[in-house]
Design a protein around this motif. Structure first.
Motif, PDB file in Angstrom:
ATOM      1  N   ASP A 140      -6.543  -1.298 -29.191  1.00  0.00           N
ATOM      2  CA  ASP A 140      -5.996  -2.209 -28.190  1.00  0.00           C
ATOM      3  C   ASP A 140      -5.191  -1.405 -27.184  1.00  0.00           C
ATOM      4  O   ASP A 140      -4.501  -0.454 -27.547  1.00  0.00           O
ATOM      5  N   VAL A 141      -5.295  -1.780 -25.934  1.00  0.00           N
ATOM      6  CA  VAL A 141      -4.523  -1.151 -24.856  1.00  0.00           C
ATOM      7  C   VAL A 141      -4.026  -2.247 -23.934  1.00  0.00           C
ATOM      8  O   VAL A 141      -4.770  -3.166 -23.596  1.00  0.00           O
ATOM      9  N   THR A 142      -2.774  -2.172 -23.558  1.00  0.00           N
ATOM     10  CA  THR A 142      -2.225  -3.032 -22.519  1.00  0.00           C
ATOM     11  C   THR A 142      -1.659  -2.122 -21.441  1.00  0.00           C
ATOM     12  O   THR A 142      -0.987  -1.136 -21.745  1.00  0.00           O
ATOM     13  N   MET A 143      -1.966  -2.445 -20.207  1.00  0.00           N
ATOM     14  CA  MET A 143      -1.428  -1.671 -19.090  1.00  0.00           C
ATOM     15  C   MET A 143      -0.806  -2.644 -18.106  1.00  0.00           C
ATOM     16  O   MET A 143      -1.375  -3.707 -17.834  1.00  0.00           O
ATOM     17  N   MET A 144       0.345  -2.255 -17.594  1.00  0.00           N
ATOM     18  CA  MET A 144       1.049  -3.056 -16.600  1.00  0.00           C
ATOM     19  C   MET A 144       1.393  -2.170 -15.416  1.00  0.00           C
ATOM     20  O   MET A 144       1.739  -1.000 -15.602  1.00  0.00           O
ATOM     21  N   ILE A 145       1.322  -2.727 -14.236  1.00  0.00           N
ATOM     22  CA  ILE A 145       1.734  -2.018 -13.037  1.00  0.00           C
ATOM     23  C   ILE A 145       3.112  -2.526 -12.651  1.00  0.00           C
ATOM     24  O   ILE A 145       3.315  -3.730 -12.483  1.00  0.00           O
ATOM     25  N   LEU A 146       4.038  -1.593 -12.532  1.00  0.00           N
ATOM     26  CA  LEU A 146       5.417  -1.922 -12.179  1.00  0.00           C
ATOM     27  C   LEU A 146       5.716  -1.411 -10.777  1.00  0.00           C
ATOM     28  O   LEU A 146       5.297  -0.316 -10.404  1.00  0.00           O
ATOM     29  N   LYS A 147       6.449  -2.190 -10.010  1.00  0.00           N
ATOM     30  CA  LYS A 147       6.994  -1.669  -8.754  1.00  0.00           C
ATOM     31  C   LYS A 147       8.126  -0.736  -9.146  1.00  0.00           C
ATOM     32  O   LYS A 147       8.989  -1.097  -9.947  1.00  0.00           O
ATOM     33  N   ASP A 148       8.133   0.450  -8.585  1.00  0.00           N
ATOM     34  CA  ASP A 148       9.154   1.442  -8.945  1.00  0.00           C
ATOM     35  C   ASP A 148      10.504   1.010  -8.357  1.00  0.00           C
ATOM     36  O   ASP A 148      10.701   1.060  -7.155  1.00  0.00           O
ATOM     37  N   GLN A 149      11.390   0.576  -9.236  1.00  0.00           N
ATOM     38  CA  GLN A 149      12.731   0.139  -8.819  1.00  0.00           C
ATOM     39  C   GLN A 149      13.815   1.074  -9.338  1.00  0.00           C
ATOM     40  O   GLN A 149      14.980   0.711  -9.403  1.00  0.00           O
ATOM     41  N   THR A 150      13.420   2.282  -9.726  1.00  0.00           N
ATOM     42  CA  THR A 150      14.349   3.248 -10.295  1.00  0.00           C
ATOM     43  C   THR A 150      15.559   3.458  -9.388  1.00  0.00           C
ATOM     44  O   THR A 150      16.699   3.558  -9.854  1.00  0.00           O
ATOM     45  N   HIS A 151      15.327   3.509  -8.088  1.00  0.00           N
ATOM     46  CA  HIS A 151      16.411   3.743  -7.131  1.00  0.00           C
ATOM     47  C   HIS A 151      17.430   2.600  -7.107  1.00  0.00           C
ATOM     48  O   HIS A 151      18.516   2.749  -6.574  1.00  0.00           O
ATOM     49  N   SER A 152      17.113   1.453  -7.682  1.00  0.00           N
ATOM     50  CA  SER A 152      18.012   0.303  -7.695  1.00  0.00           C
ATOM     51  C   SER A 152      19.197   0.477  -8.642  1.00  0.00           C
ATOM     52  O   SER A 152      20.228  -0.170  -8.478  1.00  0.00           O
ATOM     53  N   PHE A 153      19.046   1.339  -9.632  1.00  0.00           N
ATOM     54  CA  PHE A 153      20.138   1.570 -10.572  1.00  0.00           C
ATOM     55  C   PHE A 153      21.163   2.504  -9.953  1.00  0.00           C
ATOM     56  O   PHE A 153      20.841   3.393  -9.173  1.00  0.00           O
ATOM     57  N   ALA A 154      22.428   2.299 -10.340  1.00  0.00           N
ATOM     58  CA  ALA A 154      23.526   3.078  -9.769  1.00  0.00           C
ATOM     59  C   ALA A 154      23.317   4.578  -9.961  1.00  0.00           C
ATOM     60  O   ALA A 154      23.657   5.376  -9.103  1.00  0.00           O
ATOM     61  N   ASP A 155      22.744   4.984 -11.089  1.00  0.00           N
ATOM     62  CA  ASP A 155      22.536   6.415 -11.335  1.00  0.00           C
ATOM     63  C   ASP A 155      21.140   6.879 -10.944  1.00  0.00           C
ATOM     64  O   ASP A 155      20.773   7.995 -11.212  1.00  0.00           O
ATOM     65  N   GLY A 156      20.336   5.963 -10.313  1.00  0.00           N
ATOM     66  CA  GLY A 156      18.941   6.174  -9.988  1.00  0.00           C
ATOM     67  C   GLY A 156      18.663   7.331  -9.143  1.00  0.00           C
ATOM     68  O   GLY A 156      17.703   7.915  -9.017  1.00  0.00           O
ATOM     69  N   SER A 196       0.764  -1.247   0.000  1.00  0.00           N
ATOM     70  CA  SER A 196       0.000   0.000   0.000  1.00  0.00           C
ATOM     71  C   SER A 196       0.795   1.298   0.000  1.00  0.00           C
ATOM     72  O   SER A 196       0.267   2.331  -0.370  1.00  0.00           O
ATOM     73  N   GLU A 197       2.040   1.282   0.404  1.00  0.00           N
ATOM     74  CA  GLU A 197       2.775   2.541   0.498  1.00  0.00           C
ATOM     75  C   GLU A 197       3.923   2.681  -0.495  1.00  0.00           C
ATOM     76  O   GLU A 197       4.650   3.660  -0.452  1.00  0.00           O
ATOM     77  N   GLU A 198       4.099   1.716  -1.366  1.00  0.00           N
ATOM     78  CA  GLU A 198       5.210   1.776  -2.319  1.00  0.00           C
ATOM     79  C   GLU A 198       4.779   2.456  -3.617  1.00  0.00           C
ATOM     80  O   GLU A 198       3.703   2.172  -4.136  1.00  0.00           O
ATOM     81  N   PRO A 199       5.633   3.348  -4.167  1.00  0.00           N
ATOM     82  CA  PRO A 199       5.310   3.969  -5.451  1.00  0.00           C
ATOM     83  C   PRO A 199       5.226   2.917  -6.553  1.00  0.00           C
ATOM     84  O   PRO A 199       5.894   1.884  -6.494  1.00  0.00           O
ATOM     85  N   ILE A 200       4.388   3.188  -7.531  1.00  0.00           N
ATOM     86  CA  ILE A 200       4.245   2.292  -8.677  1.00  0.00           C
ATOM     87  C   ILE A 200       4.291   3.106  -9.969  1.00  0.00           C
ATOM     88  O   ILE A 200       4.100   4.321  -9.954  1.00  0.00           O
ATOM     89  N   ILE A 201       4.558   2.416 -11.040  1.00  0.00           N
ATOM     90  CA  ILE A 201       4.529   3.016 -12.368  1.00  0.00           C
ATOM     91  C   ILE A 201       3.548   2.194 -13.204  1.00  0.00           C
ATOM     92  O   ILE A 201       3.588   0.963 -13.179  1.00  0.00           O
ATOM     93  N   VAL A 202       2.686   2.877 -13.923  1.00  0.00           N
ATOM     94  CA  VAL A 202       1.781   2.207 -14.844  1.00  0.00           C
ATOM     95  C   VAL A 202       2.343   2.417 -16.249  1.00  0.00           C
ATOM     96  O   VAL A 202       2.535   3.550 -16.692  1.00  0.00           O
ATOM     97  N   LEU A 203       2.645   1.316 -16.907  1.00  0.00           N
ATOM     98  CA  LEU A 203       3.107   1.342 -18.289  1.00  0.00           C
ATOM     99  C   LEU A 203       1.888   1.102 -19.169  1.00  0.00           C
ATOM    100  O   LEU A 203       1.159   0.132 -18.979  1.00  0.00           O
TER     101      LEU A 203
END
Length: 134
Positions: free
Chosen positions: A118-134, A22-29
């Motif tokens: 047609d539309v496809t939507m996916m919910i991603l857990k935001d892992q941007t901070h995991s990258f070295a330059d994140g 419930s408290e983690e940011p997400i990204i919708v693709l």
């Protein structure tokens, strides 16, 4: 059938969103293919209406467009599968659930149906901070 029924969120999809952490940011693709059978421009008009209406509502919910663009080249995968790709950041799944339950958004999704084949939507857990330059 996936989480989303055709191009509109199903009740099952909305319920699944509620079960995400419930408290983690997400990204919708979001991947969209236009209705190419509408050569008279009705799809373009509907898409413009959708785009101009959805932005202010995203902002109101504290969400934001990360990126959005017309597909210029299919580098990997089937050619011509998608016309538009967008990524949208939400502070958490609760915000996405409230956004998708908003009557204004539901009305705009109906407008999007006039443009989209047609539309496809996916919910991603935001892992941007995991990258070295994140």
């Amino acid at each position: 059938m996936g989480l989303f029924d055709e191009i509109e969120p199903s009740l099952a999809a909305l319920q699944a969103i509620k079960k995400l952490p419930s408290e983690e940011p997400i990204i919708v693709l979001s991947l969209l293919r236009f209705r190419h059978d509408l050569a008279d421009g009705r799809a373009d008009a509907a898409w413009q209406t959708y785009q101009s209406g959805i932005g202010p509502i995203l902002h109101e919910y504290g969400a934001r467009r990360v990126t959005h663009g017309i597909v210029a080249l299919d580098l990997v995968g089937p050619a011509g599968q998608w016309d538009v790709v967008g990524a949208f950041w939400y502070p958490n799944p609760k915000v996405l659930w409230r956004f998708l339950s908003d009557e204004r958004v539901l009305d705009l999704i109906k407008v999007r149906r006039k443009a989209a084949d047609d539309v496809t939507m996916m919910i991603l857990k935001d892992q941007t901070h995991s990258f070295a330059d994140g």
